[in-house]
Design a protein around this motif. Structure first.
Motif, PDB file in Angstrom:
ATOM      1  N   LYS A  71       0.822  -1.208   0.000  1.00 15.16           N
ATOM      2  CA  LYS A  71       0.000   0.000   0.000  1.00 15.16           C
ATOM      3  C   LYS A  71       0.859   1.261   0.000  1.00 15.16           C
ATOM      4  O   LYS A  71       0.575   2.229  -0.720  1.00 15.16           O
ATOM      5  N   LEU A  72       1.953   1.251   0.790  1.00 14.85           N
ATOM      6  CA  LEU A  72       2.746   2.456   0.991  1.00 14.85           C
ATOM      7  C   LEU A  72       3.918   2.577   0.025  1.00 14.85           C
ATOM      8  O   LEU A  72       4.332   3.687  -0.312  1.00 14.85           O
ATOM      9  N   ARG A  73       4.474   1.444  -0.396  1.00 14.41           N
ATOM     10  CA  ARG A  73       5.594   1.455  -1.356  1.00 14.41           C
ATOM     11  C   ARG A  73       5.394   0.337  -2.384  1.00 14.41           C
ATOM     12  O   ARG A  73       6.203  -0.581  -2.485  1.00 14.41           O
ATOM     13  N   PRO A  74       4.299   0.410  -3.145  1.00 17.69           N
ATOM     14  CA  PRO A  74       3.943  -0.697  -4.035  1.00 17.69           C
ATOM     15  C   PRO A  74       4.988  -0.993  -5.112  1.00 17.69           C
ATOM     16  O   PRO A  74       5.157  -2.149  -5.498  1.00 17.69           O
ATOM     17  N   GLU A  75       5.695   0.044  -5.602  1.00 14.52           N
ATOM     18  CA  GLU A  75       6.694  -0.215  -6.639  1.00 14.52           C
ATOM     19  C   GLU A  75       7.800  -1.130  -6.129  1.00 14.52           C
ATOM     20  O   GLU A  75       8.233  -2.063  -6.828  1.00 14.52           O
ATOM     21  N   LEU A  76       8.266  -0.900  -4.885  1.00 13.24           N
ATOM     22  CA  LEU A  76       9.326  -1.741  -4.327  1.00 13.24           C
ATOM     23  C   LEU A  76       8.802  -3.123  -3.959  1.00 13.24           C
ATOM     24  O   LEU A  76       9.453  -4.140  -4.224  1.00 13.24           O
ATOM     25  N   ALA A  77       7.634  -3.156  -3.326  1.00 16.88           N
ATOM     26  CA  ALA A  77       7.086  -4.445  -2.891  1.00 16.88           C
ATOM     27  C   ALA A  77       6.786  -5.341  -4.085  1.00 16.88           C
ATOM     28  O   ALA A  77       7.157  -6.521  -4.117  1.00 16.88           O
ATOM     29  N   TRP A  78       6.135  -4.781  -5.104  1.00 15.05           N
ATOM     30  CA  TRP A  78       5.818  -5.580  -6.286  1.00 15.05           C
ATOM     31  C   TRP A  78       7.065  -5.864  -7.121  1.00 15.05           C
ATOM     32  O   TRP A  78       7.153  -6.895  -7.805  1.00 15.05           O
ATOM     33  N   GLY A  79       8.048  -4.979  -7.059  1.00 13.64           N
ATOM     34  CA  GLY A  79       9.309  -5.267  -7.727  1.00 13.64           C
ATOM     35  C   GLY A  79       9.980  -6.491  -7.129  1.00 13.64           C
ATOM     36  O   GLY A  79      10.515  -7.346  -7.854  1.00 13.64           O
ATOM     37  N   ASP A 161      15.740   0.637 -12.830  1.00  5.64           N
ATOM     38  CA  ASP A 161      16.689   0.299 -11.761  1.00  5.64           C
ATOM     39  C   ASP A 161      16.793  -1.204 -11.536  1.00  5.64           C
ATOM     40  O   ASP A 161      17.649  -1.674 -10.785  1.00  5.64           O
ATOM     41  N   GLY A 162      15.916  -1.987 -12.187  1.00  9.54           N
ATOM     42  CA  GLY A 162      15.957  -3.438 -12.037  1.00  9.54           C
ATOM     43  C   GLY A 162      15.468  -3.936 -10.701  1.00  9.54           C
ATOM     44  O   GLY A 162      15.583  -5.131 -10.394  1.00  9.54           O
ATOM     45  N   ILE A 163      14.907  -3.053  -9.901  1.00  6.85           N
ATOM     46  CA  ILE A 163      14.439  -3.412  -8.555  1.00  6.85           C
ATOM     47  C   ILE A 163      12.970  -3.069  -8.382  1.00  6.85           C
ATOM     48  O   ILE A 163      12.179  -3.887  -7.909  1.00  6.85           O
ATOM     49  N   SER A 164      12.591  -1.876  -8.761  1.00  4.16           N
ATOM     50  CA  SER A 164      11.210  -1.419  -8.587  1.00  4.16           C
ATOM     51  C   SER A 164      10.345  -1.892  -9.741  1.00  4.16           C
ATOM     52  O   SER A 164      10.805  -2.026 -10.872  1.00  4.16           O
ATOM     53  N   ALA A 165       9.067  -2.121  -9.448  1.00  2.00           N
ATOM     54  CA  ALA A 165       8.118  -2.471 -10.500  1.00  2.00           C
ATOM     55  C   ALA A 165       7.756  -1.220 -11.290  1.00  2.00           C
ATOM     56  O   ALA A 165       7.606  -0.132 -10.735  1.00  2.00           O
ATOM     57  N   ALA A 166       7.637  -1.390 -12.597  1.00  2.31           N
ATOM     58  CA  ALA A 166       7.197  -0.279 -13.428  1.00  2.31           C
ATOM     59  C   ALA A 166       5.716  -0.010 -13.190  1.00  2.31           C
ATOM     60  O   ALA A 166       4.942  -0.919 -12.896  1.00  2.31           O
ATOM     61  N   SER A 167       5.307   1.210 -13.280  1.00  2.00           N
ATOM     62  CA  SER A 167       3.894   1.562 -13.118  1.00  2.00           C
ATOM     63  C   SER A 167       3.111   1.140 -14.359  1.00  2.00           C
ATOM     64  O   SER A 167       3.660   1.128 -15.472  1.00  2.00           O
ATOM     65  N   PRO A 168       1.841   0.799 -14.201  1.00  2.00           N
ATOM     66  CA  PRO A 168       1.124   0.732 -12.933  1.00  2.00           C
ATOM     67  C   PRO A 168       1.324  -0.618 -12.240  1.00  2.00           C
ATOM     68  O   PRO A 168       1.478  -1.636 -12.902  1.00  2.00           O
ATOM     69  N   THR A 169       1.332  -0.601 -10.923  1.00  2.00           N
ATOM     70  CA  THR A 169       1.399  -1.848 -10.163  1.00  2.00           C
ATOM     71  C   THR A 169      -0.005  -2.455 -10.093  1.00  2.00           C
ATOM     72  O   THR A 169      -1.000  -1.761 -10.336  1.00  2.00           O
ATOM     73  N   PRO A 170      -0.112  -3.742  -9.792  1.00  2.00           N
ATOM     74  CA  PRO A 170      -1.429  -4.403  -9.798  1.00  2.00           C
ATOM     75  C   PRO A 170      -2.437  -3.755  -8.842  1.00  2.00           C
ATOM     76  O   PRO A 170      -2.091  -3.336  -7.731  1.00  2.00           O
ATOM     77  N   VAL A 171      -3.672  -3.664  -9.319  1.00  2.00           N
ATOM     78  CA  VAL A 171      -4.773  -3.181  -8.483  1.00  2.00           C
ATOM     79  C   VAL A 171      -5.928  -4.168  -8.597  1.00  2.00           C
ATOM     80  O   VAL A 171      -5.997  -4.972  -9.523  1.00  2.00           O
ATOM     81  N   CYS A 172      -6.837  -4.098  -7.647  1.00  2.00           N
ATOM     82  CA  CYS A 172      -8.000  -4.967  -7.653  1.00  2.00           C
ATOM     83  C   CYS A 172      -8.866  -4.666  -8.877  1.00  2.00           C
ATOM     84  O   CYS A 172      -9.241  -3.509  -9.101  1.00  2.00           O
ATOM     85  N   CYS A 175     -12.587  -3.298  -7.213  1.00  6.29           N
ATOM     86  CA  CYS A 175     -12.732  -2.015  -6.513  1.00  6.29           C
ATOM     87  C   CYS A 175     -11.566  -1.068  -6.770  1.00  6.29           C
ATOM     88  O   CYS A 175     -11.575   0.067  -6.281  1.00  6.29           O
ATOM     89  N   HIS A 176     -10.542  -1.543  -7.492  1.00  3.05           N
ATOM     90  CA  HIS A 176      -9.378  -0.736  -7.868  1.00  3.05           C
ATOM     91  C   HIS A 176      -8.533  -0.298  -6.677  1.00  3.05           C
ATOM     92  O   HIS A 176      -7.749   0.643  -6.774  1.00  3.05           O
ATOM     93  N   SER A 177      -8.690  -1.000  -5.543  1.00  3.61           N
ATOM     94  CA  SER A 177      -7.805  -0.785  -4.411  1.00  3.61           C
ATOM     95  C   SER A 177      -6.463  -1.453  -4.700  1.00  3.61           C
ATOM     96  O   SER A 177      -6.313  -2.171  -5.699  1.00  3.61           O
ATOM     97  N   PHE A 178      -5.474  -1.213  -3.836  1.00  9.83           N
ATOM     98  CA  PHE A 178      -4.180  -1.858  -4.032  1.00  9.83           C
ATOM     99  C   PHE A 178      -4.320  -3.374  -3.861  1.00  9.83           C
ATOM    100  O   PHE A 178      -5.208  -3.858  -3.162  1.00  9.83           O
ATOM    101  N   CYS A 179      -3.459  -4.113  -4.525  1.00 10.16           N
ATOM    102  CA  CYS A 179      -3.440  -5.569  -4.415  1.00 10.16           C
ATOM    103  C   CYS A 179      -2.160  -6.027  -3.749  1.00 10.16           C
ATOM    104  O   CYS A 179      -1.168  -5.282  -3.678  1.00 10.16           O
ATOM    105  N   ARG A 180      -2.177  -7.266  -3.277  1.00  7.41           N
ATOM    106  CA  ARG A 180      -1.023  -7.884  -2.634  1.00  7.41           C
ATOM    107  C   ARG A 180      -1.045  -9.372  -2.970  1.00  7.41           C
ATOM    108  O   ARG A 180      -2.087  -9.908  -3.368  1.00  7.41           O
TER     109      ARG A 180
END
Length: 285
Positions: A71-79, A161-172, A175-180
Motif C-alpha cells: 500500500k505504501l511502497r507498491p513499486e518496491l514491494a511488487w518489484g 533500476d531493475g528493482i522497482s516495479a514499473a507503473s502501474p502496479t497491480p490493483v483490484c 474495486c481498484h484498491s491496491f493488491c497484494r
C-alpha cells in the motif's frame, strides 16, 4: 552424526518402505526447492536476511513482505515479487522432484507444502493433490477487507533500476484498491483463504480416506526446519504412532519417536540414493 555405512542401511530400508507403501503423504518445506537453486527463506544467507539498496537507503526484504508495503511502497514491494516470480519461472525442478513423482506414480498421495514457488506443479504433480498452506506467489488478492477476491498475479515488469516495479502496479479489478500476493505475509491479519481452504479440505478428505482404508502409509517430510515448524507439525500429526515418518533434512534431522526414521541429507541426494537402492533391487513402481 551417522557414518556412511549406517546411512546406506537407513536409505536402503526407507527405499524399500516407500516402494511397498500403499500411500504417501509428502510434507515439503523450503529445503525441497533449495536444490533447484531457489534460496532458503531463513538461515545465514536466507531470503529474509537480505536487503536491497535504493537511493542510498537500505530496505530489508523482510519489510517488503508485509501488507503495508504493497500500500505504501507498491513499486518496491511488487518489484520484489516480480524478481521472485521471474526466478521461480526460470527454475527447473531438480531431479528429486521427478524421482518423487515416480515413487508415487502407482500410489495414493498428497502433498502439503509451505512453499509458494509452484515447483510441485511445474514438476507435474496434480494440482488437486497439493495443499499450499502459505498460499502461492502466482495468485494475488485485494488489499481491502471489503473485497475478498483472488486473481492470477500478472507479469510484473521492472523499471530501469531493475528493482522497482514499473507503473502501474497491480490493483483490484473490482474495486481498484491496491493488491497484494495471496500468501501469508509478515504481520498479516488479512490472508484470503479461499484457495488454501479448498486445498486443505481436499487434503483432510484424502487423509480420512487413507486412514480408513489403508494401513501401509508412509509420511515423508522433506526440508522442513524448526524455526517455523508448521510442516513438521503437519507431518508428525499425520503419522503420530500409526504410520512411519521419514524425515529428510541435512541439519534439523533428529526425530523423537523410535519407530520413525531420519536421513541427514538434502532432498535431492536422499531421493537419488533411494532410487539407486530401488534399482539395485530391480523394484518396479
Amino acid at each position: 552424526m551417522i557414518d556412511e555405512g549406517e546411512l546406506d542401511i537407513i536409505l536402503k530400508e526407507t527405499a524399500s518402505l516407500i516402494k511397498n507403501a500403499d500411500a504417501m503423504a509428502i510434507f515439503a518445506g523450503a529445503g525441497m526447492s533449495v536444490d533447484s537453486g531457489i534460496p532458503a527463506y531463513r538461515g545465514n544467507d536466507g531470503l529474509w536476511t537480505r536487503s536491497i539498496q535504493i537511493n542510498n537507503v537500505t530496505i530489508n526484504n523482510f519489510d517488503l513482505m508485509k501488507p503495508d508495503a504493497f500500500k505504501l511502497r507498491p513499486e518496491l514491494a511488487w518489484g520484489f515479487i516480480g524478481l521472485l516470480m521471474e526466478q521461480y519461472d526460470k527454475t527447473s525442478p531438480h531431479i528429486g522432484f521427478r524421482l518423487l513423482k515416480e515413487f508415487v506414480s502407482q500410489k495414493e498421495y498428497f502433498i502439503v507444502t509451505s512453499n509458494i514457488d509452484g515447483q510441485f506443479q511445474k514438476a507435474g504433480f496434480s494440482e488437486k493433490r497439493i495443499f499450499e498452506f502459505h498460499g502461492s506467489i502466482f495468485n494475488m488478492q485485494c488489499g481491502s477487507e471489503i473485497e475478498c477476491g483472488i486473481w492470477d498475479t500478472p507479469s510484473i515488469k521492472l523499471g530501469s533500476d531493475g528493482i522497482s516495479a514499473a507503473s502501474p502496479t497491480p490493483v483490484c479489478p473490482v474495486c481498484h484498491s491496491f493488491c497484494r500476493p495471496n500468501i501469508h505475509l509478515f504481520d498479516d491479519d488479512f490472508f484470503v483463504p479461499e484457495i488454501s481452504a479448498e486445498q486443505q479440505f481436499r487434503y483432510m478428505e484424502w487423509r480420512e480416506k487413507m486412514v480408513k482404508n489403508f494401513r501401509n502409509i508412509v509420511a515423508l517430510e522433506i526440508g522442513a526446519g524448526k524455526t517455523i515448524p508448521t510442516i513438521r507439525r503437519y507431518a508428525e500429526n499425520f503419522a503420530e504412532d500409526n504410520f512411519l515418518l521419514i524425515r529428510i533434512n541435512p541439519h534439523d534431522f533428529k526425530i523423537d519417536k523410535a519407530n520413525h526414521m531420519s536421513i541427514p541429507l538434502g532432498a535431492k541426494d536422499s531421493l537419488i540414493r533411494m532410487k539407486d537402492f530401488m534399482e539395485q533391487e530391480d523394484c518396479p513402481f
